[in-house]
Design an enzyme around this catalytic site. Sequence first.
Site, PDB file in Angstrom:
ATOM      1  N   HIS A  72      35.657  25.450  -7.986  1.00  8.79           N
ATOM      2  CA  HIS A  72      34.497  26.143  -8.566  1.00  8.79           C
ATOM      3  C   HIS A  72      34.207  27.427  -7.791  1.00  8.79           C
ATOM      4  CE1 HIS A  72      32.273  22.913 -11.128  1.00  8.79           C
ATOM      5  NE2 HIS A  72      33.569  22.898 -11.338  1.00  8.79           N
ATOM      6  N   TYR A 201      21.628  23.738 -10.592  1.00  3.56           N
ATOM      7  CA  TYR A 201      20.527  23.237  -9.764  1.00  3.56           C
ATOM      8  C   TYR A 201      19.239  23.750 -10.399  1.00  3.56           C
ATOM      9  CZ  TYR A 201      23.786  21.993  -5.964  1.00  3.56           C
ATOM     10  OH  TYR A 201      24.773  21.428  -5.200  1.00  3.56           O
ATOM     11  N   LYS A 297      26.358  18.405   1.540  1.00  2.98           N
ATOM     12  CA  LYS A 297      26.983  18.527   2.861  1.00  2.98           C
ATOM     13  C   LYS A 297      27.408  17.197   3.497  1.00  2.98           C
ATOM     14  CE  LYS A 297      27.096  22.904   3.414  1.00  2.98           C
ATOM     15  NZ  LYS A 297      28.192  23.281   2.555  1.00  2.98           N
ATOM     16  N   TYR A 384      26.868  27.207   1.491  1.00  3.62           N
ATOM     17  CA  TYR A 384      27.343  26.248   0.487  1.00  3.62           C
ATOM     18  C   TYR A 384      28.852  26.052   0.578  1.00  3.62           C
ATOM     19  CZ  TYR A 384      27.138  23.550  -3.847  1.00  3.62           C
ATOM     20  OH  TYR A 384      27.216  22.529  -4.778  1.00  3.62           O
TER      21      TYR A 384
HETATM   22  C1  PHB Z   1      27.329  15.193  -7.044  1.00  2.00           C
HETATM   23  O1  PHB Z   1      28.161  15.585  -7.878  1.00  2.00           O
HETATM   24  O2  PHB Z   1      27.116  13.981  -6.885  1.00  2.00           O
HETATM   25  C2  PHB Z   1      26.553  16.184  -6.261  1.00  2.00           C
HETATM   26  C3  PHB Z   1      26.895  17.510  -6.341  1.00  2.00           C
HETATM   27  C4  PHB Z   1      26.171  18.455  -5.626  1.00  2.00           C
HETATM   28  C5  PHB Z   1      25.125  18.054  -4.847  1.00  2.00           C
HETATM   29  C6  PHB Z   1      24.797  16.713  -4.738  1.00  2.00           C
HETATM   30  C7  PHB Z   1      25.513  15.771  -5.458  1.00  2.00           C
HETATM   31  O3  PHB Z   1      24.402  18.985  -4.173  1.00  2.00           O
END
Ligand code: PHB
Length: 391
Positions: A72, A201, A297, A384
């Site tokens: 990604h 998000y 993380k 990130y």
């Molecule tokens: C997940 O895909 O479970 C996932 C992805 C990103 C996050 C937390 C969980 O920040």
Amino acid sequence: MRTQVAIIGAGPSGLILGQLLHKAGIDAIILEAQTPDYVLGRIRAGVLEQVAVDLLDEAGVGARMHAEGLPHDGIELLIGGKRHRIDFPSLTGGKQVMVYGQTELTKDLMEARAAAGLQTVYEARDVSVHDFDSDHPRVRYVKDGASHEIECDFIAGCDGFHGVCRASVPQNAISNFERVYGFGWLGLLSDTPPVSEELIYAKHERGFALCSMRSHTRSRYYLQCELSEKVEDWSDERFWEELRRRLDPQAVEALVTGPSIEKSIAPLRSFVAEPMRFGRMFLAGDAAHIVPPTGAKGLNLAASDVRYLSRAFIDYYGGGSAGIDHYSARCLRRVWKAERFSWWMTNLLHTFPDTNAFDQKALEAELDYVVHSVAGRTTLAENYVGLPFDD
Ligand code: PHB
Ligand code: APR
């Protein structure tokens, strides 16, 4: 029984460490309290930093991740109904992340271990660690009713937050730092195509929501929820309805719903134990620290710790002691940056019941700054995708 490194716990930390030590010709035994199926049944996050991807390649377990994982280039923040994309490569000198579920990674690590004929004792009961303040540490456990003892040079405590290793350290030798958030994430896994190509998000007055994925056909969604909520009260219909309320019209239209294959509630917590070394016992991964999942993380920090730990043991068996001497400080430097980032992302995107009007306005200004300034976006992106290692 004797080995060089006794690893407690066969989660990602223990399994990656085992693989790295095997590659280096260092002997290790893993003791795991649960069954392989139980370990594989735990649904956890699935975003890997570039440095974690590189480490898994180094450990020789990257093939399926590269074939089936999804690289990604960014994430989307949905704030006040508007989308803002954070583009990783342009902000971080070309870095990406890899979306690949922890379950799949664990499966790959288990298979690599079995194929190499390496020893893992599953369903090891009453595991206890002894004499790690001496040159002759020992580990005891019970398997099928019989007691066993392993003599070793080192103990690697990879046994998660509730493990026995950290709990065996005298209280006056350890400091704990903790932050609880008073809410949780309700997660749902479904065999439906993801709502969008990238993770979304979403900050919403009803609470945070996250649209994630495991593959082109499997989605993972989360809703911020009260800790008092019960999974049984959340029918799939209710979950999808609440998710729709927290998304934008574009996502609502694209959302494909279906029956859940897993649903669970996890509280959000930040926790760090210092130091991470006690004589000849070393903590790694969730045994030493917990992050709220907002920054993705948890798994990455586990990988980062065992990277330092494997190098420390390689250094030791090559005649050096700097690696083991600096292990704790090196790890904690990176751990605290990830703790800070996860705490910051959590504060930025969730709804807190006790936020006063001033704090609310300041938070809105911060969000505005993060998405509209290159410096703000860069700060988010470089954390990130993962900060560089010290060495
Ligand atoms: C997940 O895909 O479970 C996932 C992805 C990103 C996050 C937390 C969980 O920040
Ligand atoms: N004896 C033996 N094994 C134990 C004991 C014990 N007393 N206590 C716990 N374990 C095992 C658990 O059953 C588990 O399989 O240790 C393992 C720890 O694994 P994780 O909890 O997955 O921790 P870690 O390997 O550090 O991985 C961290 O996984 O938990 C997620 O979100 C976390 O992504 C992060 C990553």
